[in-house]
Design a protein around this motif. Structure first.
Motif, PDB file in Angstrom:
ATOM      1  N   SER A 127       0.823  -1.218   0.000  1.00  0.00           N
ATOM      2  CA  SER A 127       0.000   0.000   0.000  1.00  0.00           C
ATOM      3  C   SER A 127       0.855   1.265   0.000  1.00  0.00           C
ATOM      4  N   ALA A 184       0.778   4.049  -2.921  1.00  0.00           N
ATOM      5  CA  ALA A 184       0.416   5.438  -2.586  1.00  0.00           C
ATOM      6  C   ALA A 184       1.470   6.415  -3.108  1.00  0.00           C
ATOM      7  N   ASN A 206       1.129   6.736  -6.959  1.00  0.00           N
ATOM      8  CA  ASN A 206      -0.055   7.521  -7.334  1.00  0.00           C
ATOM      9  C   ASN A 206       0.143   9.002  -7.029  1.00  0.00           C
ATOM     10  N   ASN A 221       0.140  11.833  -9.877  1.00  0.00           N
ATOM     11  CA  ASN A 221      -0.883  12.877  -9.840  1.00  0.00           C
ATOM     12  C   ASN A 221      -0.265  14.274  -9.868  1.00  0.00           C
ATOM     13  N   ASP A 254      -7.079  12.359  -9.084  1.00  0.00           N
ATOM     14  CA  ASP A 254      -6.911  11.180  -8.222  1.00  0.00           C
ATOM     15  C   ASP A 254      -6.802   9.930  -9.088  1.00  0.00           C
ATOM     16  N   GLU A 255      -5.786   9.900  -9.923  1.00  0.00           N
ATOM     17  CA  GLU A 255      -5.571   8.743 -10.795  1.00  0.00           C
ATOM     18  C   GLU A 255      -4.972   7.593  -9.989  1.00  0.00           C
ATOM     19  N   GLN A 256      -5.552   6.403 -10.134  1.00  0.00           N
ATOM     20  CA  GLN A 256      -5.020   5.214  -9.463  1.00  0.00           C
ATOM     21  C   GLN A 256      -4.060   4.509 -10.422  1.00  0.00           C
ATOM     22  N   GLU A 289      -2.532   0.875  -9.355  1.00  0.00           N
ATOM     23  CA  GLU A 289      -3.508  -0.210  -9.433  1.00  0.00           C
ATOM     24  C   GLU A 289      -3.855  -0.533 -10.887  1.00  0.00           C
ATOM     25  N   ASN A 290      -4.084   0.509 -11.680  1.00  0.00           N
ATOM     26  CA  ASN A 290      -4.447   0.292 -13.089  1.00  0.00           C
ATOM     27  C   ASN A 290      -3.290  -0.321 -13.871  1.00  0.00           C
TER      28      ASN A 290
END
Length: 510
Positions: free
Chosen positions: A135, A139, A142, A146, A268-270, A273-274
């Motif tokens: 995580s 974080a 991301n 961003n 807030d682009e992930q 994860e993507n």
């Protein structure tokens, strides 16, 4: 702002009718705020014009960010930012795993190794790779991406469009040029002002821009986009500009709307994860193709061993041809058409002919020590024959006189443009598939029983004294081919066929 005016503002926001005098009162407050604003010189109240000093302010920003403006026009380099943003947070071991999972490397691995080996290795590598992204790492990725998204949106702002409202001859770029800015009507610039205010919303000097700019430098083939110190100074200036609310005040006065505001979408682009999901999907797709190819090869080999050919059709309607017609219009068709046709052919070509003759010798002429065992084998054969008869009945449901036949044929013609007909086809296919799978499973279970007995009987022919049939010598008189050889061939064919059915009805067994 006094309480009564706050109430009036709320009333305006909620759509309540306000007298002109009250709106004028609110706009007077706007005028007062503009006059007291640090950036009051940017707006000429009397003529409602944007002052050339605002254009000069924007021009200084443009000269600083021009390299970024040019960079975002290069879609090839810009597309690398996502990939680099993820790799920037990988250690050496993770980077090596990422390299092994690149499409071109995966394809080389597929060519160089056995399918089962490479499939297992890809699964292991993929699981190890995904496990690295906890995580905290996700974080950080991301957050950094961003920041660059905010910078890219800022660089994509059309600075030239707004600047040429003040100087029509302004050239592109940050080369030597002395602009001759003239005042411009604020009403003509409202949209550009709104856009500018929106794109600077997420630019804050306190964020980790060092990593973000480093990633853009890598994407730009090692060329620095904006020096970090210069960028941080610009961000502090923009924060002061934002906090002044001068754009909002100009917009409120120019539009005569005291509640005019600039809305900015959150960033807030992930990405992590993507990106991981895309990587997982790509690698899993390769694994699936390997498994499918291997499975298809096994099916072809087994079918050829049993029937002499991989393509067998015995049913007139519930078959691959009808399934192909369904596939052509985007529907699944029959899931077990291949298995049902193989089963029908197996019974017709083998069980009802050479296997029937062998079973007559074993079950009718054979003297079994335990009769219940011969009965079990005999019942299993009858069950298989019954399943095949039921398969014929299932097939007839799709005939011209069958329950589904006429409408099913019509639906195939209309389904590509009629969802109701498509749903009908799916419903019928689902119902027939369910019946077909039950018949196949019943037949396979019975074939397993027959195969077990064949294996035991083969062993019994070598025992002295025998434990299952006591008159093996006598049975040999009823066949030209040695009975042990016939049992061996029957057992092998049953075994191959059971494997074939399991592959066709349980793909995970491949």
């Amino acid at each position: 702002m006094p309480d009564d005016l706050i109430g009036k503002v709320i009333s305006i926001i909620s759509g309540g009718e306000e007298p002109d005098s009250e709106k004028k009162t609110l706009l007077k407050l706007v005028v007062k705020e503009i006059s007291q604003n640090k950036y009051a010189k940017f707006f000429r109240l009397k003529s409602e014009e944007i002052d050339p000093s605002f254009a000069a302010y924007i021009y200084e920003i443009y000269k600083i960010v021009y390299p970024a403006c040019a960079f975002v026009q290069n879609t090839a380099k810009l597309s690398r930012v996502k990939h680099i943003s993820v790799e920037a947070f990988m250690d050496k071991g993770t980077l090596e795993l990422a390299r092994k999972l690149r499409p071109e490397v995966v394809q080389e691995r597929v060519k160089a190794q056995e399918p089962k080996v490479v499939s297992a290795q890809l699964k292991e590598d993929l699981n190890s790779f995904v496990a690295v992204f906890d995580s905290k790492r996700i974080a950080n990725i991301n957050r950094c991406y961003n920041l660059n998204t905010a910078l890219i949106q800022f660089a994509q702002f059309n600075f030239l469009s707004i600047l040429r409202r003040f100087d029509t001859g302004l050239p592109e770029g940050n080369g030597p040029y002395t602009p001759r800015f003239q005042p411009a009507k604020a009403a003509d610039l409202i949209e550009e002002l709104r856009q500018f205010r929106a794109v600077i919303q997420h630019l804050e000097p306190g964020d980790d821009w060092k990593n973000a700019l480093t990633i853009l430098k890598i994407a730009r083939d090692g060329q620095e986009l904006i020096p970090l110190n210069q960028w941080n100074m610009l961000l502090m200036n923009l924060r002061e500009f934002k906090n002044s609310n001068i754009i909002e005040l100009i917009g409120q006065y120019t539009t005569k709307n005291p509640v005019w505001r600039v809305k900015s979408e959150p960033i807030d682009e992930q990405l992590a994860e993507n990106w991981l999901e895309a990587k997982r999907s790509d690698v899993q797709g390769v694994i699936d193709r390997i498994v499918t190819s291997q499975r298809n090869g096994q099916i072809e080999t087994l079918a050829t061993a049993v029937f002499g050919t991989p393509e067998v059709t015995r049913l007139q309607y519930y078959n691959q041809e009808t399934t192909d017609a369904c596939n052509d219009i985007g529907l699944d068709g029959f899931l077990y058409a291949g298995a049902m046709n193989y089963l029908t052919a197996f019974v017709q070509d083998f069980l009802s002919k050479e296997m029937q003759e062998l079973c007559d010798i074993l079950l009718v002429r054979g003297q079994w020590i335990i009769n219940s065992q011969s009965m079990e084998m005999s019942n299993a054969i009858h069950t298989i024959n019954d399943a095949t008869e039921s398969a014929a009945d299932l097939d007839l449901l799709l005939s011209e006189t069958g329950t589904f036949g006429p409408r099913f044929s019509q639906a195939l013609v209309q389904a590509d443009r009629n969802k109701t007909q498509a749903r009908f086809i799916d419903h019928v296919a689902g119902e027939l598939d369910e019946t077909a799978l039950t018949l196949i499973n019943t037949a396979v279970q019975s074939l397993v029983v027959v195969g077990k007995h064949m294996k035991n009987l083969l062993g019994d022919t070598q025992k002295s004294p025998p434990e299952l049939i006591i008159n093996w010598k006598e049975l040999g008189y009823f066949t030209k081919v040695p009975i042990s050889q016939r049992i061996t061939e029957a057992y092998k064919k049953i075994n191959y066929f059971v494997q074939l059915m399991l592959l066709l009805t349980h793909p995970e067994s491949a």
